[in-house]
Every structure is written in C-alpha cells, then in structure tokens.
Design an enzyme around this catalytic site. Structure first.
Site, PDB file in Angstrom:
ATOM      1  N   GLY A 152      28.296  33.000  63.007  1.00  0.00           N
ATOM      2  CA  GLY A 152      27.206  33.976  62.930  1.00  0.00           C
ATOM      3  C   GLY A 152      27.551  35.253  63.677  1.00  0.00           C
ATOM      4  N   GLU A 180      25.860  14.699  62.489  1.00  0.00           N
ATOM      5  CA  GLU A 180      24.484  15.075  62.104  1.00  0.00           C
ATOM      6  C   GLU A 180      24.404  15.570  60.660  1.00  0.00           C
ATOM      7  OE1 GLU A 180      23.212  18.254  64.665  1.00  0.00           O
ATOM      8  OE2 GLU A 180      24.824  19.586  64.041  1.00  0.00           O
ATOM      9  N   THR A 206      32.725  27.612  69.450  1.00  0.00           N
ATOM     10  CA  THR A 206      31.756  26.660  68.884  1.00  0.00           C
ATOM     11  C   THR A 206      32.243  25.236  69.125  1.00  0.00           C
ATOM     12  OG1 THR A 206      30.772  25.690  66.900  1.00  0.00           O
ATOM     13  CG2 THR A 206      32.734  26.971  66.522  1.00  0.00           C
ATOM     14  N   ARG A 250      20.711  -0.105  67.354  1.00  0.00           N
ATOM     15  CA  ARG A 250      20.061   0.925  68.173  1.00  0.00           C
ATOM     16  C   ARG A 250      20.753   2.260  67.922  1.00  0.00           C
ATOM     17  NH1 ARG A 250      17.075  -2.698  68.870  1.00  0.00           N
ATOM     18  NH2 ARG A 250      16.232  -3.548  70.821  1.00  0.00           N
ATOM     19  N   ASP A 280      31.541  23.011  67.204  1.00  0.00           N
ATOM     20  CA  ASP A 280      31.700  22.425  65.864  1.00  0.00           C
ATOM     21  C   ASP A 280      33.129  22.537  65.321  1.00  0.00           C
ATOM     22  OD1 ASP A 280      28.943  22.140  66.060  1.00  0.00           O
ATOM     23  OD2 ASP A 280      28.527  23.943  64.892  1.00  0.00           O
TER      24      ASP A 280
HETATM   25  O1  F6P Z   1      26.660  25.156  66.305  1.00  0.00           O
HETATM   26  C1  F6P Z   1      26.553  24.396  67.467  1.00  0.00           C
HETATM   27  C2  F6P Z   1      25.420  23.425  67.382  1.00  0.00           C
HETATM   28  O2  F6P Z   1      25.347  22.693  68.575  1.00  0.00           O
HETATM   29  C3  F6P Z   1      25.466  22.485  66.165  1.00  0.00           C
HETATM   30  O3  F6P Z   1      26.380  21.438  66.333  1.00  0.00           O
HETATM   31  C4  F6P Z   1      24.027  22.078  66.081  1.00  0.00           C
HETATM   32  O4  F6P Z   1      23.684  21.713  64.753  1.00  0.00           O
HETATM   33  C5  F6P Z   1      23.300  23.322  66.483  1.00  0.00           C
HETATM   34  O5  F6P Z   1      24.198  24.105  67.235  1.00  0.00           O
HETATM   35  C6  F6P Z   1      22.061  23.074  67.302  1.00  0.00           C
HETATM   36  O6  F6P Z   1      21.448  24.294  67.529  1.00  0.00           O
HETATM   37  P1  F6P Z   1      20.197  24.479  68.496  1.00  0.00           P
HETATM   38  O7  F6P Z   1      20.712  24.433  69.912  1.00  0.00           O
HETATM   39  O8  F6P Z   1      19.674  25.813  68.125  1.00  0.00           O
HETATM   40  O9  F6P Z   1      19.269  23.352  68.219  1.00  0.00           O
END
Ligand code: F6P
Length: 360
Positions: free
Chosen positions: A117, A235, A138, A278, A140
């Site tokens: 972004g 996720e 990041t 769990r 990610d």
């Molecule tokens: O991009 C980093 C990240 O931690 C992602 O892995 C996750 O989906 C997102 O940001 C969570 O964002 P926020 O902190 O806005 O909930």
C-alpha cells in the site's frame, strides 16, 4: 552536498521499523544530513505538520524496539489499498500538496518504509516528481522483487515458537491443535513456520484444501500411534471452491480483514474425525515485540542502503534483498503484483517430502 530528508512509516506496524529508522538516521547523520520523521504516516508531512527530528543520538536503543516511534496509518487520505493486491490512484492534488509541503519543509528526499500500500503510494509520488526511495516492510513477505521483506523473519519466529508450545499441550491431551497465522493472501508465514515447527498439516491460500485430505492425515497419524496433530492455517486459506473467511470488511479501508478460518477448520475437523480440537489465533503477537537477529541485520542494511540511493539520486527505487546482495530495484517492480507461494516451489516440495499434508 548536505541534505535534509524525511522518513515515513506506513501501513501496519512490524518488527524492525525502528531498526530501519535508526539505520537511516545514523548513516544520514554521518554524512552531515538532517533527518526528520513524519508522525502517523504521510499525513504528518501536510499542514499542520507533525514531525520529529531524527539525529544520531536520539535513535539510540531503537535497534531492538518493536513498533515504530513515528506511528503509522493504513487509512485516511493516503490509503491506497482497495483489496486483494489492488491499489487506488491518489488525487493529483494530494500528490501536489505533498510535493509543495516537502518544498516548504526543505526536504530534498523522502524514504518511505512500507508494504504494498505505502509503496504503491511511493510509486505514484515518484511519478509525480517527488524524490522518493522505498524500504520493503511486511510480516507477510508478499512484496515482489525482494526475497524477503523485513519483519517476516520475526513473525515466522513467533509462529514457530507457538507451534513448539502447541506441540506439548497437543501431545498431552491427544488433541488436534489448529494455529491460525497471519499473511493475508500469501502463505509464507504458515509455510515457513509450519516446516520449521514440524506441523503435520499446513493450509495456505495458494493451495485450496479439502477436509478429506486433512482428516486422512490426522487418521493416518492416529493409526500409527501419534494421537495428536498440529495444523497450521494461514488466515487466507480456503477450502476448494470456497471463499476467504473475513472477520470484517473494513469499509473505511476498502480491504477485507481476514480471520476466522482457524475456528472454522477446528470445528469441522472435530466433527469429521471425532477428535477433540482446539484453535489458537496468533494474531498481532506476530507483529509485536523485538525483531529477530536476522531482521535487525536486514533492517540495518536496508536503512543504510536507502540512504546510499538518496545520495546517488537514484529515486523511484526500493531496496531489495536478493539472496547474496541488497540492491535498488524500481518500486514499480515490487508493487505490481503480490508475491505468493509457488505450490510447486522448493519449500512446498520440502513440506511434502517430509510428509506434511498441504490440504490438497
Ligand atoms: O499486512 C500485515 C497484516 O498483519 C496481515 O497479515 C493481516 O491480515 C493484517 O495486517 C491485519 O491488519 P490490522 O492490524 O489492520 O488488523
């Protein structure tokens, strides 16, 4: 020639942001340059300016400190994300306002530390004639052009530690323990941590899964006397033919907030295998705390290299880690598309070779 440069941190926070700020401030100060940080993202540059001086002495102790002393923002005027790798164009008036603000502040260049972004905004600023350099941040690891972003190693280390801890409790109770990790639409954290932690099943967005396959793995372990299983779920993982599980569509940001697949998988595995299961959602623990040794080194290299690029006037570039070296690549090459896991790549093949089920 002495310069005054600005530093901006944008998007979600991430371990190592402060280490990059420190490296920029130290290496720029040693050249006799002045450095200021914009507070709360790019908006800190606009009136009423919110800036913080970053000189050599004031960045002491930042190397191992999590978060960002500048604060960050992933919404507001400079929000560029509209979902799944897409970004929006900023109004030309806003780009011009930023350019004029930099002139007023006497800033000869900007270093933007951010993910897709913030860096897609940096690219637009570059196209508008703003001298800018990017640093890839990041957890990610989904930015193209760099083998690794900073923060990723720290997140993987946190997730691996969680898997280690889940192992002992899973084994004690003969349970299936499901760990949901972050990563948005890329499965890097899940796959690296899953392999490093010895998970039995790893579900990632790049490989749609079937419960049949996951349950078969759990039963196979049961039959061989291993009565517990560890399932790591990214996720962004989804069932074949299914959709992403989102906890909120975040109308203000335009991008879905992923999360909840761990609970869905846990309930279904319990139902289909009859085993107690769990779910543990690791969440923002992956983003907090000190960076790992590797990230501290990478952040230091990235920060110093970004200053080198400013000195060379090589704008519109992002520092990139390419295995044996760190180079400057055009920002546009990093933000065009998400870097996702290759289902036939070496790490996925390693996982399969070790008997890990990838859900397909
Ligand atoms: O991009 C980093 C990240 O931690 C992602 O892995 C996750 O989906 C997102 O940001 C969570 O964002 P926020 O902190 O806005 O909930």
């Amino acid at each position: 020639m002495p310069q005054k440069i600005g530093v901006v941190t944008g998007g979600g926070d991430c371990p190592g942001l402060n280490a990059v700020i420190r490296a920029i401030a130290k290496s720029a100060s040693r050249r006799g340059w002045e450095v200021v940080g914009a507070l709360g993202g790019y908006e800190g540059l606009l009136p009423p300016e919110k800036l913080r001086p970053l000189d050599y002495d004031c960045v002491g102790g930042l190397l191992a400190r999590g978060g960002t002393i500048l604060g960050t923002a992933n919404r507001g005027k400079f929000s560029a994300k509209v979902g799944h790798g897409d970004s929006r164009r900023l109004p030309v008036e806003l780009l011009e306002e930023t350019k004029q603000a930099m002139k007023r502040l006497g800033l000869s260049a900007l270093i933007s530390i951010g993910g897709d972004g913030s860096l897609s905004i940096a690219q637009q600023m570059h196209e508008h004639g703003i001298p800018i350099i990017g640093v890839p941040k990041t957890i990610d690891n989904d930015l193209d052009g760099t083998f690794m972003t900073f923060g990723f190693d720290s997140a993987v280390s946190c997730a691996t530690d969680a898997i280690d801890r889940l192992h002992t409790t899973a084994e004690s109770h003969n349970r299936v323990m499901v760990l949901e990790v972050m990563g948005r639409y890329a499965g890097w954290i899940a796959l690296y941590a899953g392999v490093a932690g010895g998970a039995d099943v790893i579900l990632i967005p790049e490989i749609p899964f079937s419960y049949e396959s996951v349950c078969a793995k759990i039963r196979e372990r049961e039959e061989s006397g291993r009565r517990f299983s560890i399932v790591v779920v990214a996720e962004g993982a989804r069932q074949t033919g299914g959709d992403f599980v989102a906890s909120d569509t975040q109308s203000g940001r335009g991008e879905a907030r992923l999360g909840g697949i761990g609970a869905v998988v846990t309930a279904e595995l319990e139902k289909q295998t009859g085993k107690e299961a769990r779910c543990c959602v690791l969440g923002h623990l992956q983003r907090g705390g000190p960076p790992t040794t590797f990230d501290r080194a990478l952040c230091s290299i990235f920060g110093a290299e970004a200053v080198e690029l400013v000195a060379a006037g090589d704008f519109g570039k992002m520092v990139a880690y390419q295995g044996s070296r760190v180079v400057g690549i055009p920002i546009i090459e990093a933000v065009g598309k998400l870097k996702t896991v290759n289902p036939a790549g070496s790490l996925a093949r390693t996982a399969r070779a070790l008997g890990i089920c990838l859900g397909d």
